[in-house]
Motif scaffolding. Structure first.
Motif, PDB file in Angstrom:
ATOM      1  N   HIS A 102       0.839  -1.199   0.000  1.00 24.06           N
ATOM      2  CA  HIS A 102       0.000   0.000   0.000  1.00 24.06           C
ATOM      3  C   HIS A 102       0.878   1.254   0.000  1.00 24.06           C
ATOM      4  O   HIS A 102       2.063   1.182   0.317  1.00 24.06           O
ATOM      5  N   PHE A 138      -6.565  -3.171  11.022  1.00 24.41           N
ATOM      6  CA  PHE A 138      -6.571  -2.303  12.202  1.00 24.41           C
ATOM      7  C   PHE A 138      -7.983  -2.180  12.790  1.00 24.41           C
ATOM      8  O   PHE A 138      -8.188  -1.471  13.763  1.00 24.41           O
ATOM      9  N   ASP A 193       7.146  -5.852   3.713  1.00 23.12           N
ATOM     10  CA  ASP A 193       6.013  -5.660   4.613  1.00 23.12           C
ATOM     11  C   ASP A 193       4.769  -6.390   4.107  1.00 23.12           C
ATOM     12  O   ASP A 193       4.477  -6.359   2.911  1.00 23.12           O
ATOM     13  N   VAL A 194       4.033  -7.021   5.023  1.00 23.75           N
ATOM     14  CA  VAL A 194       2.762  -7.735   4.744  1.00 23.75           C
ATOM     15  C   VAL A 194       2.677  -8.262   3.301  1.00 23.75           C
ATOM     16  O   VAL A 194       1.691  -8.027   2.603  1.00 23.75           O
ATOM     17  N   ARG A 390       0.687  -0.591  19.826  1.00 24.55           N
ATOM     18  CA  ARG A 390       2.046  -1.097  19.606  1.00 24.55           C
ATOM     19  C   ARG A 390       3.085  -0.101  20.116  1.00 24.55           C
ATOM     20  O   ARG A 390       4.273  -0.292  19.939  1.00 24.55           O
ATOM     21  N   ARG A 394       7.784   0.723  21.356  1.00 18.97           N
ATOM     22  CA  ARG A 394       8.356   1.782  20.512  1.00 18.97           C
ATOM     23  C   ARG A 394       9.028   2.902  21.292  1.00 18.97           C
ATOM     24  O   ARG A 394       9.467   3.892  20.709  1.00 18.97           O
TER      25      ARG A 394
HETATM   26  C1  GLC Z   1       3.425  -4.432   9.018  1.00 19.07           C
HETATM   27  C2  GLC Z   1       4.267  -3.514   9.850  1.00 19.07           C
HETATM   28  C3  GLC Z   1       3.352  -2.701  10.708  1.00 19.07           C
HETATM   29  C4  GLC Z   1       2.416  -1.903   9.817  1.00 19.07           C
HETATM   30  C5  GLC Z   1       1.678  -2.804   8.823  1.00 19.07           C
HETATM   31  C6  GLC Z   1       1.037  -2.016   7.734  1.00 19.07           C
HETATM   32  O1  GLC Z   1       2.731  -5.340   9.789  1.00 19.07           O
HETATM   33  O2  GLC Z   1       5.209  -4.232  10.580  1.00 19.07           O
HETATM   34  O3  GLC Z   1       4.034  -1.870  11.591  1.00 19.07           O
HETATM   35  O4  GLC Z   1       1.478  -1.215  10.589  1.00 19.07           O
HETATM   36  O5  GLC Z   1       2.566  -3.694   8.207  1.00 19.07           O
HETATM   37  O6  GLC Z   1       1.996  -1.484   6.870  1.00 19.07           O
END
Ligand code: GLC
Ligand code: CA
Length: 509
Positions: A102, A138, A193-194, A390, A394
């Motif tokens: 994204h 989320f 990432d993801v 999270r 941090r």
């Molecule tokens: C991954 C990252 C995380 C982020 C998510 C969306 O899980 O580690 O911090 O919020 O991707 O990009």
């Protein structure tokens, strides 16, 4: 012949929280450079940097608005280049976080896409006339209404993080250019990432809901074609040279996670069933599963912390130094590629925000807002948000001289215990030094035994005993053993070895 990353201990650096070099309270490349000697002494061989690209920071950089530049909070492109050169001079490699599922809604590609239905980049994102039931990871709907063009766009995370349409060939070729750009800058590989979220299904069936009312993410990740896509990404990067790729896979199926790693995919993938388990009871059983699944030179990853989960000091070690050292010994002696999360080597604890004001993470803030919308009280909402946030992991690194010599840090610090930090650091240092010896670089195990919560294995000439369960005495089949490193005083002779609860010991046999 082993590849460099098979012998490397990686270290994750959460960009805004490692070291502030210019006094604005935010970590940056200047601060990072100052701390290179610290990292070199620790002995790590690779750094994973969380996103440092320009970003409105709704999700702290995981919402990229320009793939080929450096966010001014962290410095300039020249600062990044100087940092990479210096890391290399210390023999430390650097991999960058690539967030290609994204982009930020402020990225030029999306601004164009949303300007009109006829725009040439309209199909670079996922637009629909009506939403289905998919939820964002989320929380809340994954679809956001765009009043300008009267359609919904898809976002698997925050509504400011819009998913790219990976079926679009132009999108893919732009991303390949991004990879090339950073490899040309001297980076040594990527953390992707993801990466199993790249949305590939376009008939949008509703996701099922489980008995507790939670959505099961069936149709919005791991879609058909994902394996081929992963192979293509791996092959492209490998074709450029001796680079390393690690994929973040949001799956709890070991077969899924494992199948994306290896010569026909990415080099390695993260297994969250091992790294982010809520308590330590499951660790031995999961390592045993990994030992069975990862064969033929394939390697799992080993980690107990990241910027996305509570620190292992609280979550797994219950604030106990012996347990934290037990975890460290497992992570740094088992077969796999270890990833230390910054501060773990100092026994850093979680930061718990006491009010909404102190919360920075979008996931915690979302949880708070949704709880209020669902009619919960402010106190209940805060508790739910504290669970989800999270921010815990941090908080800034607790350097003896402070994190920043200027403004207050961007997120609160935790109270440091410098004595503990010194002991933990020395323990990590000793483990990393040992891991560099040939014994711990060879793939697999010479011997492996997992019995309940007790784990024992041999790598090279070393016997490692890790007792996650009750005290036990084992017979010493090796006779004249020498203790190399332990997290507590131990009693043993040529017949028996007594292992109290939480004991961790390495013997030379
Ligand atoms: C991954 C990252 C995380 C982020 C998510 C969306 O899980 O580690 O911090 O919020 O991707 O990009
Ligand atoms: Ca700074």
């Amino acid at each position: 012949m082993l590849k460099w990353w098979q012998e490397t201990v990686f270290y994750e650096i959460y960009m805004p929280s490692f070291k502030d070099g210019n006094g604005d309270g935010i970590g940056d490349f200047k601060g990072l450079r100052e701390k290179m000697p610290y990292l070199a002494e620790l002995g790590i061989g690779g750094i994973w940097l969380t996103p440092f690209y320009p970003s409105p920071k709704v999700d702290n950089g995981y919402d990229v608005s320009d793939y080929c530049a450096v966010d001014p909070d962290y410095g300039t492109m020249a600062d990044l280049e100087a940092f990479v050169a210096e890391a290399h001079a210390y023999g430390i490699r650097v991999i960058a976080d690539m967030v290609v599922n994204h982009v930020s809604t402020e990225h030029a590609w999306f601004m164009e896409s949303r300007s009109s239905k006829a725009n040439a980049k309209r199909d670079w994102f996922v637009w629909q006339d009506a939403p289905n039931n998919w939820e964002s990871f989320f929380g809340g709907s994954a679809w956001e209404w765009d009043a300008g063009t009267q359609q919904y766009y898809y976002h698997s995370f925050a509504k400011e993080q819009v998913d790219l349409n990976w079926r679009n060939e132009e999108v893919r070729s732009e991303i390949w250019k991004v990879f090339d750009f950073w490899l040309a800058k001297g980076l040594d590989g990527f953390r992707l990432d993801v990466i199993n979220n790249l949305t590939l299904t376009r008939n949008f069936p509703d996701n099922p809901v489980d008995a507790s009312g939670e959505q099961v993410h069936v149709f919005d990740k791991d879609q058909p074609g994902m394996t081929e896509m992963m192979a293509e990404i791996g092959a492209r990067i490998r074709a450029r040279g001796d680079y390393f790729t690690v994929g973040e896979i949001s799956s709890d199926k070991l077969e899924e996670i494992e199948k994306y790693a290896g010569m026909d995919g990415l080099d390695v993938t993260f297994n969250f069933n091992f790294g982010s388990v809520p308590s330590r009871d499951e660790i031995v059983a999961e390592l045993a599963r990994m030992q069975r699944v990862y064969v033929d030179g394939r390697m799992p990853t080993l980690f107990f912390g990241s910027h996305d989960m509570s620190r292992s000091w609280n979550r797994l070690a219950d604030g106990r130094e012996d347990v934290a050292q037990l975890l460290a010994m497992l992570m740094l002696t088992a077969h796999g590629v270890p990833f230390i999360y910054f501060g773990e080597e100092l026994g850093m604890a979680d930061f718990v925000p006491e009010s909404l004001d102190e919360m920075r993470d979008v996931q915690g803030v979302y949880a708070y807002e949704q709880a209020l919308m669902a009619g919960k009280s402010e106190v209940e909402a805060l508790m739910l948000a504290q669970d989800k946030t999270r921010d815990k992991a941090r908080a800034p690194m607790t350097w003896p001289e402070g994190f920043s010599d200027g403004a207050a840090s961007w997120i609160s610090q935790v109270t440091p215990d410098f004595e503990r930090a010194r002991r933990m650091y020395r323990f990590y240092q000793a483990l990393i030094a040992l891991r560099k010896t040939a014994d711990f670089c060879e793939p697999g195990y010479r011997y492996f035994e997992a019995d309940g919560e007790f784990l024992m294995y041999i790598r090279g000439d070393y016997l490692v005993c890790l007792n996650f369960g009750e005290a036990r005495t084992i017979s010493n089949a090796w006779g004249n053993v020498t203790e190399v490193l332990a997290n507590m005083a131990l009693v043993f002779d040529s017949e028996t070895i007594v292992l109290p609860a939480n004991a961790a010991v390495i013997f030379k046999i």
